[in-house]
Design a protein around this motif. Structure first.
Motif, PDB file in Angstrom:
ATOM      1  N   TYR A 194      55.624 -28.116   5.045  1.00 31.67           N
ATOM      2  CA  TYR A 194      55.255 -27.486   6.311  1.00 31.67           C
ATOM      3  C   TYR A 194      53.832 -27.883   6.670  1.00 31.67           C
ATOM      4  O   TYR A 194      53.042 -28.316   5.813  1.00 31.67           O
ATOM      5  CB  TYR A 194      55.402 -25.964   6.241  1.00 31.67           C
ATOM      6  N   SER A 195      53.517 -27.727   7.924  1.00 31.97           N
ATOM      7  CA  SER A 195      52.181 -28.057   8.421  1.00 31.97           C
ATOM      8  C   SER A 195      51.883 -27.190   9.636  1.00 31.97           C
ATOM      9  O   SER A 195      52.792 -26.874  10.417  1.00 31.97           O
ATOM     10  CB  SER A 195      52.111 -29.542   8.813  1.00 31.97           C
ATOM     11  N   LYS A 196      50.638 -26.773   9.748  1.00 26.06           N
ATOM     12  CA  LYS A 196      50.246 -26.031  10.941  1.00 26.06           C
ATOM     13  C   LYS A 196      48.846 -26.454  11.358  1.00 26.06           C
ATOM     14  O   LYS A 196      48.033 -26.887  10.535  1.00 26.06           O
ATOM     15  CB  LYS A 196      50.308 -24.521  10.695  1.00 26.06           C
ATOM     16  N   GLY A 197      48.568 -26.346  12.649  1.00 23.05           N
ATOM     17  CA  GLY A 197      47.261 -26.774  13.132  1.00 23.05           C
ATOM     18  C   GLY A 197      47.148 -26.662  14.637  1.00 23.05           C
ATOM     19  O   GLY A 197      47.948 -25.997  15.309  1.00 23.05           O
ATOM     20  N   ILE A 198      46.134 -27.350  15.166  1.00 18.68           N
ATOM     21  CA  ILE A 198      45.893 -27.373  16.604  1.00 18.68           C
ATOM     22  C   ILE A 198      45.449 -28.776  17.005  1.00 18.68           C
ATOM     23  O   ILE A 198      44.965 -29.546  16.173  1.00 18.68           O
ATOM     24  CB  ILE A 198      44.816 -26.359  17.041  1.00 18.68           C
ATOM     25  N   ALA A 199      45.630 -29.101  18.271  1.00 19.63           N
ATOM     26  CA  ALA A 199      45.135 -30.353  18.834  1.00 19.63           C
ATOM     27  C   ALA A 199      44.455 -30.027  20.160  1.00 19.63           C
ATOM     28  O   ALA A 199      44.958 -29.205  20.937  1.00 19.63           O
ATOM     29  CB  ALA A 199      46.277 -31.341  19.041  1.00 19.63           C
ATOM     30  N   LEU A 200      43.314 -30.665  20.405  1.00 20.27           N
ATOM     31  CA  LEU A 200      42.503 -30.360  21.587  1.00 20.27           C
ATOM     32  C   LEU A 200      42.186 -31.622  22.365  1.00 20.27           C
ATOM     33  O   LEU A 200      41.931 -32.672  21.783  1.00 20.27           O
ATOM     34  CB  LEU A 200      41.177 -29.706  21.177  1.00 20.27           C
ATOM     35  N   SER A 201      42.158 -31.494  23.684  1.00 19.58           N
ATOM     36  CA  SER A 201      41.710 -32.594  24.537  1.00 19.58           C
ATOM     37  C   SER A 201      40.922 -32.026  25.711  1.00 19.58           C
ATOM     38  O   SER A 201      41.492 -31.358  26.589  1.00 19.58           O
ATOM     39  CB  SER A 201      42.901 -33.405  25.065  1.00 19.58           C
ATOM     40  N   GLU A 202      39.612 -32.266  25.706  1.00 21.50           N
ATOM     41  CA  GLU A 202      38.799 -31.834  26.844  1.00 21.50           C
ATOM     42  C   GLU A 202      39.147 -32.646  28.087  1.00 21.50           C
ATOM     43  O   GLU A 202      39.149 -32.125  29.205  1.00 21.50           O
ATOM     44  CB  GLU A 202      37.313 -31.976  26.508  1.00 21.50           C
ATOM     45  N   LYS A 203      39.449 -33.924  27.902  1.00 24.56           N
ATOM     46  CA  LYS A 203      39.802 -34.786  29.019  1.00 24.56           C
ATOM     47  C   LYS A 203      41.041 -34.261  29.752  1.00 24.56           C
ATOM     48  O   LYS A 203      41.066 -34.207  30.990  1.00 24.56           O
ATOM     49  CB  LYS A 203      40.075 -36.210  28.519  1.00 24.56           C
ATOM     50  N   ASN A 204      42.049 -33.874  28.993  1.00 22.78           N
ATOM     51  CA  ASN A 204      43.299 -33.382  29.586  1.00 22.78           C
ATOM     52  C   ASN A 204      43.326 -31.868  29.774  1.00 22.78           C
ATOM     53  O   ASN A 204      44.337 -31.333  30.237  1.00 22.78           O
ATOM     54  CB  ASN A 204      44.479 -33.787  28.703  1.00 22.78           C
TER      55      ASN A 204
END
Length: 214
Positions: A194-204
């Motif tokens: 399993y894996s958990k996390g976040i992804a961020l994009s200021e551009k989008n």
């Protein structure tokens, strides 16, 4: 005439706000219902309340394929909120990647638009990609094939503007509710996990929360 124009503008503003409020309420109801399907420790990085109307919540609990999980895509996010999320989770992360990196350990790497939409088992698997040397020390992250950015991008189906934070990941079967078979799309040491996390994009102006089981 001027009074009529002002009245029409105010009506549009009011109905627009009502619609936005309805969407936010509906999104939060949907997220709450979906989170119940997963153990709290698996989805504790997700927000308790979604403040935005433009979102997409994706949940799958079907064990026939190795893509069980919950994903929340928040669009048109305020830049200050993105900075706060980065600050909140940055130190907690066990790994940080950029979507512009050349190598990833991707869960369901060979998923296509057709297999994803029709919920078909993936047959075309390249073993050289499964056992890539550069990915041996990496943590698994999702294939974001269902996202807004999934057309013609890299292995994880995101453009080059994203920061990816893995908050927790372990190999093996850890959730009795989801009895999944070993994934042929993963190397031996990560056949299940399993894996958990976040992804961020200021551009989008986008935040993605994920928790996946395979």
């Amino acid at each position: 005439m001027k009074k009529i124009i002002i009245l029409c503008f105010l009506q549009a503003l009011i109905y627009g706000c009502d619609n936005k409020g309805f969407l936010i309420e509906n999104n939060n109801k949907k997220l709450k219902e979906y989170k119940i399907d997963f153990e709290d420790t698996l989805v504790d990085q997700f927000p308790n309340k979604i403040p935005y109307s433009n979102v997409n919540v994706v949940s799958n609990t079907n064990v026939k394929k190795n893509d069980i999980g919950l994903l929340l895509y928040e669009y048109e996010v305020d830049g200050g909120d993105i900075k706060n999320i980065r600050k909140k989770f940055g130190k907690r992360a066990i790994a940080k990647y950029k979507s512009s990196d050349s190598c990833f350990l991707v869960v369901n790497r060979f998923e296509t638009d057709e297999t994803y939409e029709k919920f078909e088992v993936v047959e075309a698997i390249d073993s050289t990609e499964v056992n890539k040397e550069c990915a041996k020390q990496l943590y698994p992250i999702p294939n974001f094939i269902g996202s807004t950015y999934s057309k013609g991008k890299n292995d994880i189906k995101l453009d080059d503007s994203f920061e990816i934070y893995v908050l927790e990941s372990k190999a093996g079967n850890h959730f009795k509710k989801f009895d999944v078979q070993p994934s042929p799309q993963m190397p031996d040491q990560w056949k299940n996990g399993y894996s958990k996390g976040i992804a961020l994009s200021e551009k989008n102006k986008t935040i993605i929360y994920w928790s996946i089981i395979w």
